[in-house]
Write a protein that holds these residues in place. Sequence first.
Motif, PDB file in Angstrom:
ATOM      1  N   GLU A 221       0.827  -1.218   0.000  1.00 38.64           N
ATOM      2  CA  GLU A 221       0.000   0.000   0.000  1.00 38.64           C
ATOM      3  C   GLU A 221       0.856   1.260   0.000  1.00 38.64           C
ATOM      4  OE1 GLU A 221      -3.352  -0.023  -0.322  1.00 38.64           O
ATOM      5  OE2 GLU A 221      -2.966  -2.174  -0.599  1.00 38.64           O
ATOM      6  N   LYS A 222       2.025   1.162   0.668  1.00 36.02           N
ATOM      7  CA  LYS A 222       2.873   2.356   0.822  1.00 36.02           C
ATOM      8  C   LYS A 222       3.945   2.463  -0.261  1.00 36.02           C
ATOM      9  CE  LYS A 222       3.905   1.210   5.160  1.00 36.02           C
ATOM     10  NZ  LYS A 222       4.620   1.227   6.446  1.00 36.02           N
TER      11      LYS A 222
ATOM     12  N   LYS B 272       6.001   3.239  -3.400  1.00 37.75           N
ATOM     13  CA  LYS B 272       5.861   4.307  -4.397  1.00 37.75           C
ATOM     14  C   LYS B 272       6.158   3.834  -5.813  1.00 37.75           C
ATOM     15  CE  LYS B 272       6.750   8.321  -1.445  1.00 37.75           C
ATOM     16  NZ  LYS B 272       7.497   7.877  -0.247  1.00 37.75           N
TER      17      LYS B 272
END
Lengths: 184, 283
Positions: free
Chosen positions: B39-40, B42
């Motif tokens: 989810e985090k 990049k």
Amino acid sequence: MAKKITLPITEEDIENLKAGDSVLLSGSIITGRDAAHKRLFELLEEGKELPVNINGEIIYYVGPAPAKPPYAVGPAGPTSSYRMDKYTPALLDRGMKGMIGKGARNKEVVDAVVRNHCVYFAAIGGAAALIAKSIKSEELLCYEDLGTEAIRRYEIEDFPCIVVIDSKGNNLYESEPPKYRVSD
Amino acid sequence: MEIRKIKADTVTKTVKQLFMDCNYFIDDSITKALKEFKEKEKSPVGRDVLSQLLENNEIAAAEQIPICQDTGMAVLFVEYGDKVVIEDGSFKEAVEQGVREAYDEGYLRKSVVSDPVFDRINTKDNTPAVIHTEIVKGDKIKFLVGGKGFGSENMSAIKMLTPSYGAEGVKDFILETVRKAGPNPCPPIVVGVGIGGTFEKAAQLAKKATFRPIDTENPDPRYAAMERELLENINKMGFGPAGLGGNTTALGVNIETYPTHIAGMPVAVNICCHAARHKEAEI
């Protein structure tokens, strides 16, 4: 969108592949890792014939787990490529066209990739069960005594990998991490 | 406490099951971390790699095949109760037999060679195992085991730091080791750190630290803070999933410590890939 390539790889394919491209390879590749490389290299040094024809081939650095019936092959993810660095330039100079592995290569290998117009692909380390789904069959070529390290031929279909070092010497392991590096 | 007899066969069966299970079923804490970091993450390539690892681990569990083809060298931490007597065999042979049966019947790769330098002939049954045994009070045997792959093992390091290096010196050495490993140890990695003891104790602690679930922390808040800080700093290095760039280079940092000598501060860093395989059982 992944580029689909049918092996044997052509000079034109290699010319068009750029570091960062996602690729699905289909056709036939050979396998080999530490012990097999040492033997091939020693034969070359002694000026002897190799037990497999490497001309135009892509070699996959893998030592598979045994196949659980009814599967044709066992889990087969890439092993770390740097351990083959000592042997790779000699194989590329003799006509091998590429490697599939994981992790960084030294300068001698990158130079040999450029000099011989070759390509280095990375498969995802540790995704062995997933990767095995794209390997349709295997055949023992030589060095059976090495067990998992023997040289085999794999028939693959849409084998997923990424171009990490292209024929111009562009290197994803050098270019990508700095983009995500955070300095304090 | 009475003497308790445990059959050698019970030891063999337990060890066999542990090694098969640890190679097929990833620890829940790893699955949770892979999802959270995805989810985090990049980098689009990085997110794709993390998705593929999650899919890979699901296939392995569903089909009961190894997560990774490198099913490792068998490592066991054993707490052996001093009231236990092995019946119908010896403890060491019973453990080796369990490893042999797991790697044979479980379709695990045999990766052990007989002699490290000269012969390098595959023993064909993945034995011998590396067995660390501690005699403890009691009438039970506790096993903490893992199959340790060498792509990451080869990236590990130990340094005999001295006291004046302090906490900063410890952190610098851990970060330097991870930086040197770069894309090679199949990131995202789990970093096991052993601090203190002697040369070999620090290395053992580091291995044991990689066998701890990554959703746990060191009970000493100072080391727990160090674990969090190191994880954050490792994920600023940019290597990312599969080393292809991104902000998920490590999933967890686990530190284990032991008292040490007035002149020393040994630090061992055992790198483990995302396929951080370990299981435990008590008999």
